[in-house]
Design an enzyme around this catalytic site. Structure first.
Site, PDB file in Angstrom:
ATOM      1  N   ASP A  62       1.363  -4.307  -1.551  1.00 26.50           N
ATOM      2  CA  ASP A  62       0.509  -3.551  -2.470  1.00 26.50           C
ATOM      3  C   ASP A  62       1.245  -2.362  -3.079  1.00 26.50           C
ATOM      4  OD1 ASP A  62       0.669  -2.164  -0.071  1.00 26.50           O
ATOM      5  OD2 ASP A  62      -1.480  -2.190   0.333  1.00 26.50           O
ATOM      6  N   ASN A 127     -10.976   1.125   8.320  1.00 22.10           N
ATOM      7  CA  ASN A 127     -12.189   0.363   8.025  1.00 22.10           C
ATOM      8  C   ASN A 127     -11.933  -1.143   8.082  1.00 22.10           C
ATOM      9  OD1 ASN A 127     -10.728  -0.051   5.711  1.00 22.10           O
ATOM     10  ND2 ASN A 127     -12.184   0.895   4.310  1.00 22.10           N
ATOM     11  N   HIS A 129      -9.311  -2.710   6.691  1.00 25.37           N
ATOM     12  CA  HIS A 129      -8.632  -3.314   5.541  1.00 25.37           C
ATOM     13  C   HIS A 129      -7.213  -3.731   5.880  1.00 25.37           C
ATOM     14  CE1 HIS A 129      -7.276   0.921   4.128  1.00 25.37           C
ATOM     15  NE2 HIS A 129      -6.153   0.250   4.248  1.00 25.37           N
ATOM     16  N   GLU A 134     -10.234  -4.009   0.659  1.00 20.02           N
ATOM     17  CA  GLU A 134     -11.289  -3.202   1.254  1.00 20.02           C
ATOM     18  C   GLU A 134     -12.451  -4.086   1.713  1.00 20.02           C
ATOM     19  OE1 GLU A 134     -10.728  -0.235   1.963  1.00 20.02           O
ATOM     20  OE2 GLU A 134      -9.940   0.987   0.330  1.00 20.02           O
TER      21      GLU A 134
HETATM   22  C1  GLP Z   1      -2.830   1.901   3.486  1.00 21.09           C
HETATM   23  C2  GLP Z   1      -2.024   0.640   3.174  1.00 21.09           C
HETATM   24  C3  GLP Z   1      -2.179  -0.390   4.260  1.00 21.09           C
HETATM   25  C4  GLP Z   1      -1.971   0.256   5.602  1.00 21.09           C
HETATM   26  C5  GLP Z   1      -3.020   1.297   5.845  1.00 21.09           C
HETATM   27  C6  GLP Z   1      -2.900   1.973   7.207  1.00 21.09           C
HETATM   28  O1  GLP Z   1      -4.117   1.840   3.007  1.00 21.09           O
HETATM   29  N1  GLP Z   1      -2.349   0.042   1.914  1.00 21.09           N
HETATM   30  O2  GLP Z   1      -1.252  -1.441   4.034  1.00 21.09           O
HETATM   31  O3  GLP Z   1      -2.018  -0.716   6.609  1.00 21.09           O
HETATM   32  O4  GLP Z   1      -2.892   2.281   4.849  1.00 21.09           O
HETATM   33  O5  GLP Z   1      -1.955   2.987   7.149  1.00 21.09           O
HETATM   34  P1  GLP Z   1      -1.299   3.672   8.408  1.00 21.09           P
HETATM   35  O6  GLP Z   1      -0.337   2.680   8.955  1.00 21.09           O
HETATM   36  O7  GLP Z   1      -0.592   4.882   7.873  1.00 21.09           O
HETATM   37  O8  GLP Z   1      -2.390   3.986   9.353  1.00 21.09           O
END
Ligand code: GLP
Length: 232
Positions: A62, A127, A129, A134
């Site tokens: 992404d 959440n 995702h 989402e």
């Molecule tokens: C973002 C990214 C996800 C990631 C998530 C969790 O929203 N798009 O790919 O898994 O954050 O992030 P973190 O690993 O910093 O908790």
């Protein structure tokens, strides 16, 4: 799902590294990669190792819409800093946040079709995702434009000077794109992820918890620390 419990992110990085090594030994050519704080210890292990990706392809999940690759908060920039500058791939794809949605999502689906992912690395949103899919995203969707939820904008605000600077839209591989990978490695650390981890593994398969789709994939490895596993 195979669950590996680890003490902390350092140990999680080592376990994740082993999954990459095994995939390489099995002849993997295409790696699906993720951003966020979670994968960093895996990338550290990879950059400090002798693995060679110079003939391999990577495809990131992404990118924020509206950020160019040289913006310090773009996911392209993050990947350059944490992996690509030190361990270059032959080709590394990240969605182009500056391109228009129709062109970019179609281009990206073609890239995924032409380069089937062997191992997909994922973090987990609080959440539930994955990528930027989402809650409520239909499982059949391929790469698409996403409106980020308030909870994701707030969670990611820590990386920006202020919440007002966090983009509200992104391009993300869809659940259908992610599920095409031969193998999936999803990692979660910390108590803030405990509900999402439990819902992903033990809850019903529902579009309200995007990661629950992974229950329908034949080859998933989950790496969690004690806090993230505390509601299992
Ligand atoms: C973002 C990214 C996800 C990631 C998530 C969790 O929203 N798009 O790919 O898994 O954050 O992030 P973190 O690993 O910093 O908790």
């Amino acid at each position: 799902m195979k669950i590996i419990k680890v003490k902390d992110q350092i140990e999680g990085g080592r376990e994740g590294f082993k999954v990459f090594k095994d995939a390489l030994a099995d002849g993997a050519n295409v790696f699906g990669l993720a951003t966020g704080s979670t994968p960093i210890s895996v990338y550290d292990e990879l950059t400090n190792s002798d693995v060679d990706f110079s003939e391999k392809t990577s495809i990131n999940l992404d990118e924020y819409k509206g950020l160019s690759g040289d913006h310090p908060q773009s996911y392209r920039y993050f990947m350059n800093e944490h992996l690509f500058n030190k361990k270059p791939f032959k080709m590394s794809y990240v969605p182009d946040g500056m391109a228009d949605a129709a062109t970019e999502t179609a281009r990206y689906e073609k890239i995924i079709a032409d380069n089937p992912v062997y191992l997909q690395l994922l973090g987990l949103g609080q959440n539930g995702h994955i990528g930027f899919n989402e809650p409520g995203t239909p499982f059949e969707m391929g790469t698409h434009e996403v409106a980020l939820t308030e909870s994701t904008i707030q969670a990611n605000a820590r990386f920006f000077a202020s919440e007002a600077e966090v983009p509200h839209f992104a391009y993300s591989m869809g659940i259908a794109s992610i599920m095409k990978a031969k193998e999936i490695l999803i990692i979660a650390y910390g108590a803030a992820k405990a509900d999402a981890v439990a819902a992903m593994i033990e809850g019903p398969v529902t579009e309200s918890v995007p990661a629950s789709a992974l229950q329908q994939h034949a080859n998933v490895i989950v790496i969690v620390d004690e806090a993230a596993a505390s509601k299992l």
